[in-house]
Motif scaffolding. Structure first.
Motif, PDB file in Angstrom:
ATOM      1  N   ILE A  77      -0.938 -18.300 -19.552  1.00 11.24           N
ATOM      2  CA  ILE A  77      -1.058 -19.034 -20.815  1.00 11.24           C
ATOM      3  C   ILE A  77      -0.794 -20.515 -20.597  1.00 11.24           C
ATOM      4  CG2 ILE A  77       0.032 -19.394 -23.067  1.00 11.24           C
ATOM      5  CD1 ILE A  77      -1.838 -17.083 -23.138  1.00 11.24           C
ATOM      6  N   GLN A  78       0.235 -20.835 -19.808  1.00 10.96           N
ATOM      7  CA  GLN A  78       0.547 -22.235 -19.532  1.00 10.96           C
ATOM      8  C   GLN A  78      -0.585 -22.910 -18.762  1.00 10.96           C
ATOM      9  OE1 GLN A  78       4.334 -22.345 -17.545  1.00 10.96           O
ATOM     10  NE2 GLN A  78       5.505 -22.087 -19.431  1.00 10.96           N
ATOM     11  N   THR A  79      -1.183 -22.171 -17.835  1.00 10.06           N
ATOM     12  CA  THR A  79      -2.295 -22.728 -17.062  1.00 10.06           C
ATOM     13  C   THR A  79      -3.492 -23.005 -17.961  1.00 10.06           C
ATOM     14  OG1 THR A  79      -1.579 -21.538 -15.079  1.00 10.06           O
ATOM     15  CG2 THR A  79      -3.848 -22.328 -15.118  1.00 10.06           C
ATOM     16  N   ILE A  80      -3.817 -22.056 -18.820  1.00 12.98           N
ATOM     17  CA  ILE A  80      -4.933 -22.242 -19.753  1.00 12.98           C
ATOM     18  C   ILE A  80      -4.672 -23.446 -20.653  1.00 12.98           C
ATOM     19  CG2 ILE A  80      -6.151 -21.228 -21.723  1.00 12.98           C
ATOM     20  CD1 ILE A  80      -5.620 -18.461 -20.418  1.00 12.98           C
ATOM     21  N   GLY A  81      -3.464 -23.508 -21.215  1.00 16.62           N
ATOM     22  CA  GLY A  81      -3.125 -24.623 -22.099  1.00 16.62           C
ATOM     23  C   GLY A  81      -3.161 -25.958 -21.385  1.00 16.62           C
ATOM     24  N   GLY A  82      -2.638 -25.987 -20.162  1.00 12.78           N
ATOM     25  CA  GLY A  82      -2.657 -27.228 -19.396  1.00 12.78           C
ATOM     26  C   GLY A  82      -4.065 -27.699 -19.097  1.00 12.78           C
ATOM     27  N   ARG A  83      -4.947 -26.753 -18.810  1.00 15.90           N
ATOM     28  CA  ARG A  83      -6.335 -27.123 -18.526  1.00 15.90           C
ATOM     29  C   ARG A  83      -7.048 -27.632 -19.778  1.00 15.90           C
ATOM     30  NH1 ARG A  83      -7.727 -21.970 -14.521  1.00 15.90           N
ATOM     31  NH2 ARG A  83      -7.051 -22.989 -12.585  1.00 15.90           N
ATOM     32  N   ILE A  84      -6.792 -26.990 -20.903  1.00 14.85           N
ATOM     33  CA  ILE A  84      -7.406 -27.456 -22.154  1.00 14.85           C
ATOM     34  C   ILE A  84      -6.986 -28.894 -22.436  1.00 14.85           C
ATOM     35  CG2 ILE A  84      -7.483 -27.132 -24.657  1.00 14.85           C
ATOM     36  CD1 ILE A  84      -7.053 -24.115 -24.135  1.00 14.85           C
ATOM     37  N   VAL A  85      -5.685 -29.139 -22.383  1.00 15.38           N
ATOM     38  CA  VAL A  85      -5.178 -30.488 -22.643  1.00 15.38           C
ATOM     39  C   VAL A  85      -5.697 -31.467 -21.596  1.00 15.38           C
ATOM     40  CG1 VAL A  85      -3.097 -31.916 -22.740  1.00 15.38           C
ATOM     41  CG2 VAL A  85      -3.122 -29.680 -23.849  1.00 15.38           C
TER      42      VAL A  85
END
Length: 361
Positions: A236-244
């Motif tokens: 989840i953190q990886t997905i969120g970091g990539r989106i941002v």
């Protein structure tokens, strides 16, 4: 120099807005951590949590709603006349925001903002807020502390993740970017995902991007169906970091891709001689003759043509992975769930060649 000062002012303003927006959430979490801490509650005062507030929060005779209300009443009254308490509380909430909300996604994608480190807590404050696992590391960067914490539980995580086949993270990130394209195309001043006009501030864009990512991730962090696939916290953190990471750089990525294509063999002839306009959009994610000239025309096309929006999202994400995330991950020696491989969803060799990192002259 003026640009640096302006950037710092925008970052500070963005953080103020972000912390205030999450104030109740952060304060409740602060009280929970003070309650769980095994040391004497009196120590929580150094974090801006007076004993009276803790007593109200931990009164088991009251319902959770009553505890929240009474604790809020206590801290509101205390802060009115105690400047030192206000300062302690403010620095604590800022530390929580930097360490657990802003920092992880930005660092994972090598996105740097001024004053990202939580370097203003002493050892006891850090222990109460973030746990004893970071004890002795308080003089290191938060990234190093995160690495140390991850190393401690690495074996368990590997067992959990590797014992089953994990789906790719890429489709989820691409879904988010595609959705962001359509939202950005509406040019809403209340949730700007770009600098719409001279009245839009960059901190407003930053805030809107983070809020967009938070809302998007809620669908995956807490699925309604209990039988639905569960992503790990790291995923989840990886997905969120990539989106941002992608959305923060979206204008630059769009310019870069248009420049690379237009200066390549694909751009040396009229688009109609190589690909029809619709195929150009759905193959290269570009609107020929309009890119970097009229963004509103591109916006309309992104709203009306789902295939165009999807391909553009894939291209921007692939550029980000190949030019920003993958080099940073290799340089740090770290890994990310599923890897940073754009060739898993971009299969055209010409496009992949154009996306390769370029040496700076």
């Amino acid at each position: 120099m003026e640009e640096e000062v302006e950037e710092e002012a925008q970052v500070m303003a963005g953080r103020i807005v972000a912390v205030l927006t999450r104030l109740e959430e952060l304060e409740e979490e602060l009280l929970r951590r003070c309650e769980r801490w095994r040391g004497a509650r009196e120590y929580c005062n150094i974090l801006g949590v007076p004993l009276e507030e803790m007593n109200a929060w931990t009164n088991k005779d009251d319902s959770i709603e009553e505890r929240i209300e009474k604790a809020a009443t206590v801290i509101d009254a205390a802060c009115l006349f105690d400047q030192e308490l206000r300062q302690k509380r403010a620095r604590t909430l800022l530390a929580m925001f930097l360490h657990e909300l802003e920092g992880p996604g930005l660092r994972k994608n090598n996105f740097i903002l001024p004053c990202m480190e939580v370097d203003f807590l002493n050892e006891k404050e850090w222990e109460i807020l973030f746990g004893s696992s970071a004890k002795g590391l308080k003089n290191h960067s938060v990234a190093e502390i995160n690495d140390a914490t991850c190393t401690e539980s690495n074996d368990n995580r590997e067992v959990e993740v590797d014992t089953q086949s994990r789906p790719s993270l890429h489709p989820v990130v691409i879904d988010a970017i595609e959705e962001a394209f359509r939202l950005r195309a509406k040019n809403m001043t209340t949730s700007p995902l770009r600098l719409i006009d001279s009245t839009t501030e960059w901190f407003e864009v930053q805030y809107s991007i983070v809020k967009f990512a938070d809302r998007f991730l809620q669908r995956y962090a807490k699925p309604i169906n209990p039988d639905a696939f569960q992503w790990t916290e790291e995923e989840i953190q990886t997905i969120g970091g990539r989106i941002v990471g992608v959305l923060m750089r979206l204008d630059d990525l769009e310019w870069e891709w248009n420049h690379r294509v237009s200066t390549s063999s694909l751009g040396k002839t009229e688009p109609s001689m190589t690909l029809p306009n619709d195929e150009w959009k759905r193959t290269l994610g570009l609107y020929p003759g309009v890119e970097q000239v009229c963004f509103r025309t591109v916006d309309v096309a992104l709203l009306e043509d789902k295939e165009f929006a999807r391909k553009r999202a894939e291209i921007m994400y692939a550029l980000f992975l190949m030019n920003i995330e993958e080099p940073a991950v290799k340089a740090s020696g770290n890994t990310v769930p599923g890897g940073s491989f754009a060739n898993e969803f971009i299969h055209d060799s010409v496009q992949l060649e154009l996306m390769m990192p370029r040496l700076k002259k």
